[in-house]
Design a protein around this motif. Structure first.
Motif, short mmCIF file in Angstrom:
data_model
loop_
_atom_site.label_atom_id
_atom_site.label_comp_id
_atom_site.label_asym_id
_atom_site.label_seq_id
_atom_site.Cartn_x
_atom_site.Cartn_y
_atom_site.Cartn_z
N PHE A 342 0.83 -1.20 0.00
CA PHE A 342 0.00 0.00 0.00
C PHE A 342 0.86 1.26 0.00
N SER A 343 2.01 1.19 0.67
CA SER A 343 2.90 2.35 0.70
C SER A 343 3.36 2.71 -0.70
N ARG A 344 3.71 1.69 -1.50
CA ARG A 344 4.16 1.93 -2.87
C ARG A 344 3.04 2.56 -3.71
N ILE A 345 1.82 2.09 -3.51
CA ILE A 345 0.68 2.63 -4.26
C ILE A 345 0.41 4.07 -3.84
N PHE A 346 0.36 4.30 -2.52
CA PHE A 346 0.07 5.65 -2.02
C PHE A 346 1.18 6.64 -2.37
N GLU A 347 2.40 6.12 -2.52
CA GLU A 347 3.52 6.99 -2.85
C GLU A 347 3.27 7.71 -4.18
N PHE A 348 2.66 7.00 -5.13
CA PHE A 348 2.33 7.61 -6.41
C PHE A 348 1.04 8.41 -6.34
N SER A 349 0.04 7.90 -5.61
CA SER A 349 -1.24 8.60 -5.55
C SER A 349 -1.13 9.91 -4.75
N ASP A 350 -0.09 10.04 -3.90
CA ASP A 350 0.11 11.26 -3.13
C ASP A 350 1.00 12.28 -3.82
N LEU A 351 1.48 11.95 -5.02
CA LEU A 351 2.34 12.90 -5.73
C LEU A 351 1.56 14.18 -6.01
N PRO A 352 2.15 15.32 -5.72
CA PRO A 352 1.44 16.58 -6.03
C PRO A 352 1.30 16.76 -7.54
N VAL A 353 0.20 17.33 -7.95
CA VAL A 353 -0.02 17.62 -9.37
C VAL A 353 0.66 18.95 -9.69
N GLU A 354 1.75 18.89 -10.44
CA GLU A 354 2.54 20.09 -10.73
C GLU A 354 1.78 21.05 -11.64
N ILE A 355 1.02 20.50 -12.57
CA ILE A 355 0.23 21.33 -13.48
C ILE A 355 -1.24 21.06 -13.18
N ALA A 356 -1.79 21.85 -12.28
CA ALA A 356 -3.14 21.60 -11.78
C ALA A 356 -4.17 22.33 -12.63
N GLU A 357 -5.38 21.79 -12.62
CA GLU A 357 -6.50 22.45 -13.29
C GLU A 357 -6.85 23.73 -12.54
N PRO A 358 -7.21 24.80 -13.25
CA PRO A 358 -7.62 26.04 -12.55
C PRO A 358 -8.91 25.84 -11.79
N ASP A 359 -9.03 26.50 -10.65
CA ASP A 359 -10.24 26.38 -9.84
C ASP A 359 -11.46 26.93 -10.57
N SER A 360 -11.28 28.06 -11.25
CA SER A 360 -12.37 28.67 -12.02
C SER A 360 -11.85 28.96 -13.42
N PRO A 361 -11.86 27.95 -14.30
CA PRO A 361 -11.27 28.12 -15.62
C PRO A 361 -12.00 29.14 -16.48
N THR A 362 -11.21 29.84 -17.30
CA THR A 362 -11.77 30.79 -18.27
C THR A 362 -12.12 30.03 -19.54
N ARG A 363 -13.30 30.27 -20.07
CA ARG A 363 -13.75 29.58 -21.27
C ARG A 363 -13.17 30.26 -22.51
N LEU A 364 -12.59 29.48 -23.40
CA LEU A 364 -12.09 29.97 -24.67
C LEU A 364 -12.20 28.82 -25.66
N ASP A 365 -13.30 28.78 -26.41
CA ASP A 365 -13.51 27.64 -27.30
C ASP A 365 -12.88 27.88 -28.66
N ARG A 366 -12.75 26.80 -29.41
CA ARG A 366 -12.07 26.85 -30.70
C ARG A 366 -12.80 27.75 -31.70
N ALA A 367 -14.11 27.79 -31.66
CA ALA A 367 -14.88 28.55 -32.65
C ALA A 367 -14.60 30.03 -32.58
N SER A 368 -14.38 30.53 -31.36
CA SER A 368 -14.16 31.97 -31.20
C SER A 368 -12.70 32.35 -31.04
N ALA A 369 -11.80 31.38 -30.91
CA ALA A 369 -10.39 31.67 -30.68
C ALA A 369 -9.71 32.16 -31.95
N ARG A 370 -8.84 33.18 -31.81
CA ARG A 370 -8.07 33.71 -32.93
C ARG A 370 -6.68 33.09 -32.99
N GLY A 371 -6.11 32.78 -31.81
CA GLY A 371 -4.78 32.17 -31.78
C GLY A 371 -3.66 33.16 -31.61
#
Length: 620
Positions: A342-371
């Motif tokens: 279990f320690s080996r499994i938890f060792e990976f499941s406890d890894l911090p997410v370095e690139i986390a999802e934003p708490d309140s993401p801004t919407r920018l869809d492909r149809a309206s994006a200019r690039g």
């Protein structure tokens, strides 16, 4: 941690220390590095408390029912046979069969329930860990061996099934059998039970010590056998033989191999003898303990008027006590092995997410994006004291092309990887249409930014399925158009199975250039607003490259393109060329402007930019 080096162990002939009586040192090290609490493990099984309670009840019931057999045997010998009572004999024999059937049925139900619990917990752990690892940054996977990730997901979580069906149930069963048998022995004859309590523990401990001795010898034997495997792998592979012959190291390797092989001779003999001593000790114990009971039963002072049936029943009970006691002696070993798992499994499941999802993401869809892409005061470092990018300021207007050039290690690929957020900036920011990429949901960002790299990865599936991996809802017409744009449609159509052709493992059915064109088609199918090309045409011949570049020129009118390349033909028509040196933008302009400047870019062109291959312009 995950990136520690691990040698490949030889196959183990013993269990995870359960027969040895001593915890595996690797398990102890794992728990010392990553402690795990029983409370956390218990939380995994909390939703299945009721089922586990039934499993424990079935174990106790099975053990209790099984204890009836010796008592039935006693009545057969003492009552039914001497009196020739056929009716009683039939009842007793029927009861004996009933006990056997009942314990078998209970065992099947118990196995079904415990396996179901283990599989459900394993499924939840496996799925959660897979999802968690998917959220890890690219840096995690460059630091961690792929085999290590697979081992945690498959081997460790797969072995967790044994914690429920073997470790936990065996502890419960052994404890129940030992307690129940001891009570039954006292009920049959407290005098003989007392003798057993005196004789049996030293016998069990003696066997335990012999098993420990064998484990030590076997462990050393396995280590030397692993050394032998490594020497064979390194010395007899094609690369190993080539190195050995060119260095004249063959005599030295042969002598080393002979030394290891000679060590194995002695260790094998000791291992066999240790195993034989273990079996001999167990045989002596199995013979000595009943002999002592028979001897005690023959003296009036200790027999207490015991009948033959009682003696036979007592011997049967005593015989069933030895193995459960040995099992209970190894409880600590089993628990340590399970906790380490279990320690080996938890060792990976406890890894911090370095690139986390934003708490309140801004919407920018492909149809309206200019690039429209901006790099503002961008800094990045893999290690805090070694910056890779320093104070990068670049603006790539929507629908234009930026080419990144520079020597190896200048930071080109790293800079481009910040746009799809494969890494997060250390300082500054990268934005698309004024929105920082860190504020975009990963799903939206992947719709906006398409990436084609030099290293193409194709799955073991059909061409169509590989392309649909980018867009599962793509129509046949859209798939074919993307392949036409990537100049690969005619080749696919010429194959016997067309788009249903199996590409093979890692795309081995296709050449490097064909794989790259498939990767380009896969990206074009998603129609991203921003296209990142990291030496995407490096494996193509000149004619195919010109054709693909013409396609990119057509597509670039409706999207922003960031290109990394080592060929002049790929970069000369770019709207901007950024020359990187030591992580900074040292020059910026068009092809003609930079040539007139006579600086770093002009030196690169004179030094081989556009040659094939061009080592000065390889990817960073």
């Amino acid at each position: 941690m995950a990136d520690h080096a691990h040698s490949t162990p030889a196959p183990r002939q013993e269990g995870r220390g359960s027969r040895a009586g001593r915890p595996d040192p690797a398990d102890l090290r794992q728990l010392a590095d990553s402690p795990v609490s029983l409370r956390r493990i218990a939380r995994l099984f909390a939703p299945h408390r009721a089922t586990l309670g039934i499993v424990v009840a079935l174990i106790v019931l099975s053990s209790a029912v099984g204890l009836a057999q010796p008592f039935l045997v006693r009545h057969v010998i003492d009552d039914a046979l001497p009196r020739q009572d056929v009716r009683l004999l039939l009842l007793l024999v029927g009861a004996m069969l009933g006990v056997a059937v009942a314990t078998a049925v209970i065992g099947v139900v118990q196995t079904w329930l415990s396996t179901a619990v283990g599989q459900r917990v394993m499924h939840r752990l496996r799925s959660d860990l897979f999802a968690h690892l998917q959220r890890q940054s690219l840096g995690f996977f460059t630091r961690t061996r792929g085999g290590e990730v697979q081992s945690r997901l498959v081997n460790d979580i797969g072995s967790m099934q044994g914690v429920v069906t073997q470790t936990a149930t065996s502890i419960a069963a052994n404890l129940t059998v030992v307690v129940g048998t001891a009570v039954a022995m006292v009920a049959l004859s407290w005098r003989l039970a007392l003798i057993s309590l005196v004789v049996l523990p030293p016998a069990v401990l003696l066997t335990h010590q012999v098993a420990r001795m064998r484990h030590q010898v076997t462990g050393e034997r396995q280590r030397r056998l692993a050394d032998l495997h490594v020497q064979i792998e390194e010395g007899l592979s094609v690369s190993g033989v080539l190195l050995t012959k060119t260095l004249g190291a063959s005599p030295r390797l042969t002598a080393k191999f002979e030394e290891t092989s000679a060590d194995l001779v002695g260790l094998e003999i000791r291992s066999r003898l240790a195993g034989r001593w273990r079996m001999a000790t167990m045989n002596v114990v199995f013979a000595a303990v009943p002999a002592a009971i028979y001897l005690a039963a023959g003296f009036p002072a200790t027999s207490g008027g015991m009948t033959i049936g009682t003696l036979v029943a007592f011997i049967a009970l005593q015989g069933n006590l030895f193995r459960p006691l040995m099992g209970l002696l190894n409880v600590g070993v089993d628990l340590t092995a399970s906790m380490a798992l279990f320690s080996r499994i938890f060792e990976f499941s406890d890894l911090p997410v370095e690139i986390a999802e934003p708490d309140s993401p801004t919407r920018l869809d492909r149809a309206s994006a200019r690039g429209d892409v901006r790099f503002e005061a961008v800094g990045f470092a893999y290690d805090a004291d070694r910056p890779v990018l320093v104070d990068i300021d670049l603006h790539v207007p929507a629908g234009t092309t930026l080419a990144l050039v520079g020597e190896t290690g200048s930071g080109k690929s790293t800079l481009a990887s910040l746009v799809p957020r494969l890494h997060d900036v250390t300082s500054g920011g990268v934005s698309i249409d004024g929105v920082d990429v860190r504020q975009l949901a990963s799903a939206d960002l992947s719709d906006l930014v398409g990436v084609v790299t030099q290293e193409t990865y194709l799955m073991h599936a059909s061409v169509r399925d590989n392309l649909r991996h980018a867009r599962p809802d793509a129509t046949y017409a859209e798939i074919e158009q993307a392949c036409r744009d990537a100049r690969i449609h005619d080749l696919i159509s010429s194959l016997p199975d067309g788009y249903d052709t199996l590409v093979g493992s890692r795309g081995h059915r296709f050449s490097g250039g064909e794989q790259q064109r498939l990767a380009i088609a896969r990206t074009l199918l998603r129609d991203p607003a921003v296209l990142v090309l990291d030496e995407a045409t490096s494996a193509l011949d000149n004619e195919t490259e010109r054709s693909i570049l013409a396609t990119f020129d057509d597509l670039a009118r409706s999207r922003t393109t960031i290109t990394i390349a080592h060929r002049l033909s790929t970069v000369r028509n770019a709207d901007q060329i950024a020359v990187l040196g030591e992580g900074r933008v040292v020059e910026l302009g068009t092809h003609e402007e930079l040539l007139l400047l006579g600086g770093r870019y002009a030196d690169l062109v004179r030094g081989g930019l556009g040659a094939d291959p061009a080592p000065a312009m390889s990817a960073a």
